[in-house]
Write a protein that holds these residues in place. Structure first.
Motif, PDB file in Angstrom:
ATOM      1  N   ALA A 133       0.848  -1.181   0.000  1.00 49.03           N
ATOM      2  CA  ALA A 133       0.000   0.000   0.000  1.00 49.03           C
ATOM      3  C   ALA A 133       0.890   1.239   0.000  1.00 49.03           C
ATOM      4  CB  ALA A 133      -0.892  -0.005   1.241  1.00 49.03           C
ATOM      5  N   ASP A 134       0.440   2.302  -0.650  1.00 48.22           N
ATOM      6  CA  ASP A 134       1.245   3.523  -0.723  1.00 48.22           C
ATOM      7  C   ASP A 134       1.589   4.046   0.668  1.00 48.22           C
ATOM      8  OD1 ASP A 134      -0.390   4.896  -3.690  1.00 48.22           O
ATOM      9  OD2 ASP A 134       1.254   3.468  -3.472  1.00 48.22           O
ATOM     10  N   SER A 135       0.686   3.886   1.603  1.00 50.89           N
ATOM     11  CA  SER A 135       0.874   4.442   2.944  1.00 50.89           C
ATOM     12  C   SER A 135       2.005   3.780   3.729  1.00 50.89           C
ATOM     13  CB  SER A 135      -0.426   4.330   3.740  1.00 50.89           C
ATOM     14  OG  SER A 135      -0.819   2.967   3.847  1.00 50.89           O
ATOM     15  N   VAL A 136       2.457   2.612   3.300  1.00 55.06           N
ATOM     16  CA  VAL A 136       3.504   1.908   4.050  1.00 55.06           C
ATOM     17  C   VAL A 136       4.791   1.719   3.248  1.00 55.06           C
ATOM     18  CG1 VAL A 136       1.722   0.681   5.347  1.00 55.06           C
ATOM     19  CG2 VAL A 136       2.839  -0.461   3.421  1.00 55.06           C
ATOM     20  N   LYS A 137       4.788   2.120   1.988  1.00 51.46           N
ATOM     21  CA  LYS A 137       5.983   1.957   1.156  1.00 51.46           C
ATOM     22  C   LYS A 137       7.177   2.663   1.783  1.00 51.46           C
ATOM     23  CE  LYS A 137       3.895   1.251  -3.408  1.00 51.46           C
ATOM     24  NZ  LYS A 137       3.626   1.854  -4.733  1.00 51.46           N
ATOM     25  N   GLY A 138       8.306   1.964   1.814  1.00 46.38           N
ATOM     26  CA  GLY A 138       9.516   2.538   2.390  1.00 46.38           C
ATOM     27  C   GLY A 138       9.625   2.363   3.886  1.00 46.38           C
ATOM     28  N   ARG A 139       8.538   1.927   4.546  1.00 48.05           N
ATOM     29  CA  ARG A 139       8.565   1.724   5.999  1.00 48.05           C
ATOM     30  C   ARG A 139       8.363   0.266   6.384  1.00 48.05           C
ATOM     31  NH1 ARG A 139       4.711   3.876   9.120  1.00 48.05           N
ATOM     32  NH2 ARG A 139       3.091   3.836   7.499  1.00 48.05           N
ATOM     33  N   PHE A 140       7.534  -0.437   5.626  1.00 51.87           N
ATOM     34  CA  PHE A 140       7.225  -1.832   5.924  1.00 51.87           C
ATOM     35  C   PHE A 140       7.874  -2.747   4.891  1.00 51.87           C
ATOM     36  CE2 PHE A 140       2.828  -1.168   8.160  1.00 51.87           C
ATOM     37  CZ  PHE A 140       3.410  -0.248   9.022  1.00 51.87           C
ATOM     38  N   THR A 141       8.267  -3.938   5.332  1.00 49.91           N
ATOM     39  CA  THR A 141       8.828  -4.939   4.430  1.00 49.91           C
ATOM     40  C   THR A 141       8.178  -6.285   4.704  1.00 49.91           C
ATOM     41  OG1 THR A 141      10.966  -3.795   4.402  1.00 49.91           O
ATOM     42  CG2 THR A 141      10.924  -6.076   3.637  1.00 49.91           C
ATOM     43  N   ILE A 142       7.620  -6.882   3.649  1.00 53.47           N
ATOM     44  CA  ILE A 142       7.039  -8.210   3.767  1.00 53.47           C
ATOM     45  C   ILE A 142       8.049  -9.238   3.252  1.00 53.47           C
ATOM     46  CG2 ILE A 142       5.903  -8.115   1.495  1.00 53.47           C
ATOM     47  CD1 ILE A 142       3.575  -9.702   2.749  1.00 53.47           C
ATOM     48  N   SER A 143       8.103 -10.378   3.921  1.00 53.80           N
ATOM     49  CA  SER A 143       8.992 -11.458   3.495  1.00 53.80           C
ATOM     50  C   SER A 143       8.346 -12.783   3.899  1.00 53.80           C
ATOM     51  CB  SER A 143      10.379 -11.312   4.124  1.00 53.80           C
ATOM     52  OG  SER A 143      10.307 -11.368   5.535  1.00 53.80           O
ATOM     53  N   ARG A 144       8.895 -13.874   3.398  1.00 60.71           N
ATOM     54  CA  ARG A 144       8.344 -15.178   3.743  1.00 60.71           C
ATOM     55  C   ARG A 144       9.443 -16.226   3.791  1.00 60.71           C
ATOM     56  NH1 ARG A 144       4.133 -16.728  -0.875  1.00 60.71           N
ATOM     57  NH2 ARG A 144       4.313 -18.855  -0.061  1.00 60.71           N
ATOM     58  N   ASP A 145       9.210 -17.245   4.605  1.00 60.46           N
ATOM     59  CA  ASP A 145      10.093 -18.393   4.694  1.00 60.46           C
ATOM     60  C   ASP A 145       9.241 -19.594   4.303  1.00 60.46           C
ATOM     61  OD1 ASP A 145      11.508 -20.688   5.543  1.00 60.46           O
ATOM     62  OD2 ASP A 145      12.550 -19.545   7.087  1.00 60.46           O
ATOM     63  N   ASN A 146       9.404 -20.073   3.083  1.00 63.03           N
ATOM     64  CA  ASN A 146       8.541 -21.140   2.584  1.00 63.03           C
ATOM     65  C   ASN A 146       8.735 -22.432   3.369  1.00 63.03           C
ATOM     66  OD1 ASN A 146       7.368 -19.532   0.587  1.00 63.03           O
ATOM     67  ND2 ASN A 146       9.033 -19.964  -0.847  1.00 63.03           N
ATOM     68  N   ALA A 147       9.935 -22.707   3.806  1.00 62.47           N
ATOM     69  CA  ALA A 147      10.185 -23.935   4.567  1.00 62.47           C
ATOM     70  C   ALA A 147       9.448 -23.915   5.900  1.00 62.47           C
ATOM     71  CB  ALA A 147      11.679 -24.113   4.801  1.00 62.47           C
ATOM     72  N   LYS A 148       9.314 -22.741   6.483  1.00 63.34           N
ATOM     73  CA  LYS A 148       8.614 -22.613   7.765  1.00 63.34           C
ATOM     74  C   LYS A 148       7.144 -22.264   7.591  1.00 63.34           C
ATOM     75  CE  LYS A 148      12.677 -21.207  10.429  1.00 63.34           C
ATOM     76  NZ  LYS A 148      13.276 -20.150  11.289  1.00 63.34           N
ATOM     77  N   LYS A 149       6.703 -22.108   6.334  1.00 64.97           N
ATOM     78  CA  LYS A 149       5.310 -21.740   6.053  1.00 64.97           C
ATOM     79  C   LYS A 149       4.930 -20.473   6.829  1.00 64.97           C
ATOM     80  CE  LYS A 149       3.759 -26.496   5.170  1.00 64.97           C
ATOM     81  NZ  LYS A 149       5.009 -27.176   5.504  1.00 64.97           N
ATOM     82  N   THR A 150       5.798 -19.506   6.803  1.00 60.23           N
ATOM     83  CA  THR A 150       5.629 -18.302   7.613  1.00 60.23           C
ATOM     84  C   THR A 150       5.840 -17.056   6.767  1.00 60.23           C
ATOM     85  OG1 THR A 150       6.356 -19.450   9.623  1.00 60.23           O
ATOM     86  CG2 THR A 150       6.460 -17.051   9.637  1.00 60.23           C
ATOM     87  N   VAL A 151       5.007 -16.050   7.015  1.00 60.68           N
ATOM     88  CA  VAL A 151       5.165 -14.751   6.390  1.00 60.68           C
ATOM     89  C   VAL A 151       5.418 -13.730   7.491  1.00 60.68           C
ATOM     90  CG1 VAL A 151       2.675 -14.251   6.395  1.00 60.68           C
ATOM     91  CG2 VAL A 151       4.168 -13.095   4.755  1.00 60.68           C
ATOM     92  N   TYR A 152       6.249 -12.743   7.183  1.00 56.97           N
ATOM     93  CA  TYR A 152       6.636 -11.725   8.152  1.00 56.97           C
ATOM     94  C   TYR A 152       6.267 -10.339   7.637  1.00 56.97           C
ATOM     95  CZ  TYR A 152       9.618 -15.623   9.589  1.00 56.97           C
ATOM     96  OH  TYR A 152      10.088 -16.859   9.966  1.00 56.97           O
ATOM     97  N   LEU A 153       6.114  -9.416   8.583  1.00 55.55           N
ATOM     98  CA  LEU A 153       5.941  -8.012   8.229  1.00 55.55           C
ATOM     99  C   LEU A 153       6.815  -7.196   9.176  1.00 55.55           C
ATOM    100  CD1 LEU A 153       4.408  -6.067   6.324  1.00 55.55           C
ATOM    101  CD2 LEU A 153       2.791  -5.707   8.213  1.00 55.55           C
TER     102      LEU A 153
END
Length: 120
Positions: free
Chosen positions: A59-79
């Motif tokens: 979303a434009d409101s969070v660009k540059g401040r938030f980062t999404i990532s994921r670990d497929n082996a752990k079936k986990t998504v992070y923010l």
């Protein structure tokens, strides 16, 4: 299938938090994953999404401040949320498009949410 979020809490403006969302159950594959948020009296809005290949959208409101990532082996998504503002206060929900064992198409699942409060 369960999606369980963690990492929410109270933080001062300018601070950081890291949210996690772990999927469990009879999962064959996890396709897109994402984070949404809902402030009191408002609709649920997209925060960020990530594909199985790692492509991201914010979303434009969070660009540059938030980062999404994921670990497929752990079936986990992070923010990872940095430079938090009072207007980021909301319940944050995890979403995942999951294909179950024995199935041929994905279904969206939601977590129960975790509260993030940004206040001094």
């Amino acid at each position: 299938v369960q999606l369980v979020e963690s990492g929410g809490g109270l933080v001062q403006p300018g601070g950081s938090l890291r949210l996690s969302c772990a999927a469990s159950g009879s999962i064959f594959s996890i396709n897109g994953m994402g984070w949404y948020r809902q402030a009191p009296g408002k609709q649920r809005d997209l925060v960020a999404t990530i594909t199985s290949g790692g492509s991201t959208n914010y979303a434009d409101s969070v660009k540059g401040r938030f980062t999404i990532s994921r670990d497929n082996a752990k079936k986990t998504v992070y923010l990872q949320m940095n430079s938090l503002k009072p207007e980021d206060t909301a319940v944050y929900y995890c979403d995942a498009n999951i294909t179950l064992l024995g199935s041929w198409q994905g279904t969206h699942y939601w977590g129960k949410g975790t509260q993030v409060t940004v206040s001094s």
